[in-house]
Write a protein that holds these residues in place. Sequence first.
Motif, PDB file in Angstrom:
ATOM      1  N   VAL A  29       1.034  -1.174   0.107  1.00 19.24           N
ATOM      2  CA  VAL A  29      -0.004  -0.164  -0.161  1.00 19.24           C
ATOM      3  C   VAL A  29       0.978   1.267   0.157  1.00 19.24           C
ATOM      4  N   ASP A  30       1.187   1.880  -1.189  1.00 17.93           N
ATOM      5  CA  ASP A  30       2.114   2.839  -1.458  1.00 17.93           C
ATOM      6  C   ASP A  30       1.471   4.255  -1.052  1.00 17.93           C
ATOM      7  N   GLY A  31       1.938   5.026   0.071  1.00 18.60           N
ATOM      8  CA  GLY A  31       1.457   6.099   0.348  1.00 18.60           C
ATOM      9  C   GLY A  31       1.800   7.132  -0.815  1.00 18.60           C
ATOM     10  N   ASP A  32       2.862   7.217  -1.427  1.00 17.84           N
ATOM     11  CA  ASP A  32       3.296   8.071  -2.370  1.00 17.84           C
ATOM     12  C   ASP A  32       2.141   8.163  -3.589  1.00 17.84           C
ATOM     13  N   LYS A  33       2.114   6.978  -4.124  1.00 20.77           N
ATOM     14  CA  LYS A  33       1.195   6.512  -5.237  1.00 20.77           C
ATOM     15  C   LYS A  33      -0.300   7.175  -4.792  1.00 20.77           C
ATOM     16  N   ILE A  34      -0.827   6.419  -3.659  1.00 15.69           N
ATOM     17  CA  ILE A  34      -2.001   7.210  -3.244  1.00 15.69           C
ATOM     18  C   ILE A  34      -1.994   8.570  -3.289  1.00 15.69           C
ATOM     19  N   ALA A  35      -0.949   9.153  -2.521  1.00 22.25           N
ATOM     20  CA  ALA A  35      -1.196  10.633  -2.446  1.00 22.25           C
ATOM     21  C   ALA A  35      -1.186  11.285  -3.874  1.00 22.25           C
ATOM     22  N   ARG A  36      -0.612  10.725  -4.850  1.00 22.61           N
ATOM     23  CA  ARG A  36      -0.788  11.342  -6.305  1.00 22.61           C
ATOM     24  C   ARG A  36      -2.235  11.080  -6.633  1.00 22.61           C
ATOM     25  N   GLU A  37      -2.846   9.746  -6.457  1.00 21.04           N
ATOM     26  CA  GLU A  37      -4.192   9.415  -6.708  1.00 21.04           C
ATOM     27  C   GLU A  37      -5.342  10.231  -6.275  1.00 21.04           C
ATOM     28  N   VAL A  38      -5.247  10.689  -4.925  1.00 16.56           N
ATOM     29  CA  VAL A  38      -6.047  11.499  -4.241  1.00 16.56           C
ATOM     30  C   VAL A  38      -6.176  12.748  -4.857  1.00 16.56           C
ATOM     31  N   VAL A  39      -5.094  13.505  -5.370  1.00 14.70           N
ATOM     32  CA  VAL A  39      -5.165  14.846  -6.054  1.00 14.70           C
ATOM     33  C   VAL A  39      -4.989  14.825  -7.451  1.00 14.70           C
TER      34      VAL A  39
END
Length: 294
Positions: A29-39
């Motif tokens: 569960v990649d925090g950086d990847k998710i951080a890009r996804e949610v913006v």
Amino acid sequence: MLRIGLTGGIGAGKSTVAKELAALGAVIVDGDKIAREVVEPGTPGLAALVEAFGESILAADGSLDRPALAAIAFTDDESRAELNAITHPLVGARSQELIDAAGPDAVIVQDIPLLVESNLAPMFHLVIIVWVDAEERVRRLVGSRGMAEEDARARIAAQATDEQRRAVADVWLENTGSQEQTRSAVRRLWAERIEPFAANVAAHRPAPGAPQLDDPAYDLRLTGRLWLTLGTDAASVTVEGAVATVTLADGVTADAVAGRLADAGFAPDGADGATTRFRGSDPGRGVTVQVSAS
């Protein structure tokens, strides 16, 4: 389910470690990847960032211009806190969706760049810190990512110190050699600790012969993990030398919390039929938890 927190300073090489763990069977569960996804364009997250920091953070195509945002958000503590207040809840909600979908027997590795800064260590059975010294990280950021040296140093300075990371580290993984050396170290960690730890947690059994480690900071980590596990069912938690004494709240029995403790990596010690003593399921660290009624 075994939950592992993976973190380290920017440029430390977490992605190499995460890729090897994924190859071994972990769910990343990649925090950086998710951080890009949610913006991404059209998301409430991007709209909130524009409202907070202005339209100058947008690229010509309407997407987030990350260097432009970083130039604003990482200049002072107030701006950084505002950025975190917008993105962290969105990342947390999406991360939980992925964890829930992984299944009860999964090894979940959450790659969280700001795990230390966000005080998230008690959430995990293990915290892995990937470490490289700051000067090497500057060289990597400038050389491989094209980041200006001043920006690289600002990003590093805005993150946790090595001392703060050591205080939460169950595993300190130095990524100073070749990529193959790092991958080999990850494979050993998986075989010797992560895989048997996950099996022990799934079976609610302690790890036989787990060593006592010289880690003064662990007592505080263990205290946090037990409070998070037990919540208001605990009246007090004291820890010394990886031996915890838990007094339960009025009316709460050891049997009532045994399942939660076992899921958290503290399994009932059935050697002498005791139902109030629990031992750690981690083969890499000996832990004892003694539970009593108030």
